[in-house]
Structure formats: structure tokens, C-alpha cells
Design an enzyme around this catalytic site. Structure first.
Site, mmCIF file in Angstrom:
data_model
loop_
_atom_site.group_PDB
_atom_site.id
_atom_site.type_symbol
_atom_site.label_atom_id
_atom_site.label_comp_id
_atom_site.label_asym_id
_atom_site.label_seq_id
_atom_site.Cartn_x
_atom_site.Cartn_y
_atom_site.Cartn_z
ATOM 1 N N ASP A 1 0.812 -1.229 0.000
ATOM 2 C CA ASP A 1 0.000 0.000 0.000
ATOM 3 C C ASP A 1 0.842 1.274 0.000
ATOM 4 O OD1 ASP A 1 0.822 0.361 2.735
ATOM 5 O OD2 ASP A 1 -0.811 -0.951 3.382
ATOM 6 N N ARG B 1 0.717 6.862 -0.196
ATOM 7 C CA ARG B 1 -0.001 5.856 0.594
ATOM 8 C C ARG B 1 -1.348 5.646 -0.061
ATOM 9 N NH1 ARG B 1 -2.646 2.475 3.005
ATOM 10 N NH2 ARG B 1 -2.404 1.883 5.197
ATOM 11 N N GLU C 1 1.805 -5.961 6.417
ATOM 12 C CA GLU C 1 3.166 -5.436 6.520
ATOM 13 C C GLU C 1 4.159 -6.470 5.979
ATOM 14 O OE1 GLU C 1 3.899 -2.420 7.474
ATOM 15 O OE2 GLU C 1 1.848 -1.878 8.044
ATOM 16 N N ARG D 1 3.482 11.260 3.765
ATOM 17 C CA ARG D 1 3.118 10.634 2.493
ATOM 18 C C ARG D 1 1.827 11.243 1.953
ATOM 19 N NH1 ARG D 1 3.178 4.475 4.632
ATOM 20 N NH2 ARG D 1 1.698 5.509 6.029
#
Length: 332
Positions: A153, A223, A231, A265
Site C-alpha cells: 500500500d 499511501r 506489513e 506521504r
């Protein structure tokens, strides 16, 4: 050859007059200026040669002229339909070469007998064009390097300094360093060029080689809005990263930016060749709908479809949510 000429020429008319107002191609500018330019673009694609005689109309070198034709050719190919009138052709050339010297742009247009910029009647702007609600700005990225896809992501992209969202904010010292670097490379002073490039990189920019042309570009970390992928250290984290990589690698993306997160981000929606990237990630079972930060129900629908099919991370009966994993690992 016929098909190639068709995509370049469109439905441009053939010469129907032999009056005295003939341009350098020996035809009336009113009838075949567009066709003359299209013919030369087609010839340039085959030979990489610009027309003889153009140098009498412009000041820049033949190397610079070739760069113009390369840019105009690419824009001409992408135009649907291609320019069919002198005004349309002139607008395209003027827009693509707007960062070049005014005298050169006008000289190129004069060479083909096309209208000069100040004589053009611009299209009506009665219907204002605005971004959808909530979107701060949008931009088109340069092709995405596979190394820039951190996980499922988050990606790093570069945006050309000529993009409107970037052009007005490039620091003077970055532009100066880019010019000095180019001169250093021409003189084969590569250590100096590398030193200048590091200065550019430290400022959040980079000079990239795109199709044998050096492009100054700004770095953005993105993002993906509305999804949360495993993760890297989690089960299925590698698969999620590879899934995003397959969608975006070496592609140019359209990014709609809604805001910025706590890590600096840009939070945005990504589109790749018309495909909504978040939709692909959810439908392939590569991410969760991040309901806490995005209430769009269509995202929940796509996640539900993947769950039902038990594809991707949903092949596991009870996959750990990435937000829970982050919270537990912070405690540890």
C-alpha cells in the site's frame, strides 16, 4: 505505411489550390500545413531526421530541433483524433513546446504556415473544470521503478518538473544544479555532475533518463487511500507487495491526492491505464478495506467478494489485520 500516415494525418485535406501564398513545403498553408507537419513527423519517426531548411526559421541547434519533433510526435500519436485543422495543430505544438524559446516555437509554426500563438482563438472555457470534492490536486507520474514499491500500500513515484503541480514550486537552486549538471556531463566532468546530482537528490528531486531524455523530477511517497495491506514481516506481506508491483511497475500512474498522513506521504487514489489500483488489490485479496480512514462502501464490497472466493490472504481462515499487528508490535 498507409496506416501510419492515417494515424498521423487524421482526415487532413489534400492540396486544392496553387496560389502564390506557398510555404516552404510548396503548398498552401490554409490547406495542407497540418499534413506537411504530419508527414515530417512520420519521416522523423523513421529516420530521426528533422527537415532541411528548418534552421532558417529557428535559432536552436538540430539536436534541439530533434528533441522538439520527438515530443510533438508522441503528443500527436496520443491525440484522439489527431489534429485536423491548422489551429488544432498549432495549439498542440504550442502546448508541447511551451517551455522553449518563443522565437523557436513561432519559427517552427511559420515553417509550416501554421497560426502563431497570439492569433489563435482559444476554446471556450464557459464550463469550469474542477477536481472532484475532497481532492487537493492530481498529477501524472513518470514510469514507476520496481524498487520503489515498498509494500502492498505504499510506493515512491517521481513527477516531472514540467507537471503543473510541480513546475511552480521547483527551488531555483535545484533548477540551477540541473543546468550545471548537464553542462558538466557535456564536458565529461562526471565527478562534478555526480556531486550536483546528489545536491538535487538531497532536495527531494532527481534527474531521470526517460527514453534517452533527461528529466528533472520531484519525489513523492504515496499511501494508497482506503486499503491496508499486510506489513512486509507479516504472512502474505511479500505477496501483497508483489501484487502491487505487477500492477504498477514501469507504468505511469494518475494520482488523485486527498491529503497527507503523519509520515509525510500523500494519501491518494491511483489509476494505471484506466484501472483503479485499489480495486485490483482488494479484488485479488491482497489488502483489507481500511474502514477506519475510508468509508467508501464500494471498497467494502470488493473486499467481501474476495473473502467469499477465499483468494489471496483470505485463503487463511483468520488472517491477522495489519492495524492489529502494528499495535501489538509497538507494545513489544
Amino acid at each position: 505505411m498507409g496506416n501510419a500516415l492515417t494515424f498521423l494525418y487524421g482526415k487532413c485535406c489534400k492540396p486544392t489550390t496553387t496560389d502564390d501564398s506557398l510555404g516552404p513545403h510548396g503548398v498552401s498553408a490554409a490547406t495542407v500545413g497540418v499534413s506537411a507537419l504530419a508527414h515530417d513527423l512520420f519521416n522523423f519517426e523513421i529516420t530521426s531526421q528533422v527537415p532541411e531548411g528548418l534552421g532558417r526559421y529557428v535559432q536552436s541547434s538540430r539536436k534541439a530541433q530533434a528533441n522538439w519533433y520527438r515530443k510533438v510526435l508522441e503528443a500527436w500519436k496520443q491525440a484522439k483524433p489527431p489534429p485536423q485543422t491548422a489551429d488544432e495543430a498549432s495549439r498542440l505544438v504550442t502546448e508541447i513546446l511551451k517551455r522553449n524559446q518563443k522565437a523557436d516555437v513561432e519559427g517552427l509554426l511559420s515553417f509550416y504556415g501554421l497560426p502563431l500563438p497570439h492569433t489563435l482563438v482559444m476554446p471556450s472555457t464557459e464550463a469550469p473544470v474542477s477536481l472532484p470534492e475532497g481532492i487537493l490536486f492530481e498529477f501524472q507520474t513518470l514510469p514507476v521503478d520496481p524498487k520503489a514499491v515498498a509494500d502492498g500500500d505504499t510506493i515512491t513515484v517521481y513527477v516531472s518538473a514540467s507537471e503543473p503541480v510541480v513546475a511552480s514550486s521547483v527551488p531555483k537552486e535545484v533548477n540551477l544544479a540541473a543546468v550545471q549538471r548537464s553542462k558538466a556531463r557535456e564536458k565529461r566532468n562526471y565527478p562534478k555532475a555526480d556531486e550536483l546530482h546528489q545536491k538535487i537528490i538531497d532536495s527531494g528531486y532527481r534527474v531521470l533518463n526517460i527514453q534517452n531524455e533527461e528529466v528533472l523530477a520531484r519525489k513523492f511517497r504515496i499511501r494508497l487511500r482506503g486499503i491496508d495491506a499486510p506489513e512486509s514481516q507479516m504472512p502474505f506481506g511479500k505477496e501483497a507487495q508483489q501484487g502491487l508491483l505487477k500492477i504498477v511497475q514501469w507504468k505511469s500512474l494518475k494520482v488523485l491526492v486527498y491529503g497527507e498522513d503523519q509520515y509525510g506521504r500523500c494519501v491518494g487514489d491511483l489509476y494505471c491505464n484506466g484501472t483503479f489500483v485499489q480495486e485490483e488489490m482488494l479484488k485479488k485479496g491482497l489488502a483489507w478495506h481500511y474502514l477506519a480512514y475510508d468509508k467508501r462502501m464500494v471498497l467494502a464490497k470488493w473486499e467481501k467478494e474476495a473473502r467469499k472466493k477465499r483468494i489471496g490472504l483470505w485463503a487463511s481462515s483468520n488472517p491477522e489485520k495489519p492495524w492489529d499487528w502494528r499495535k501489538n508490535n509497538r507494545r513489544e
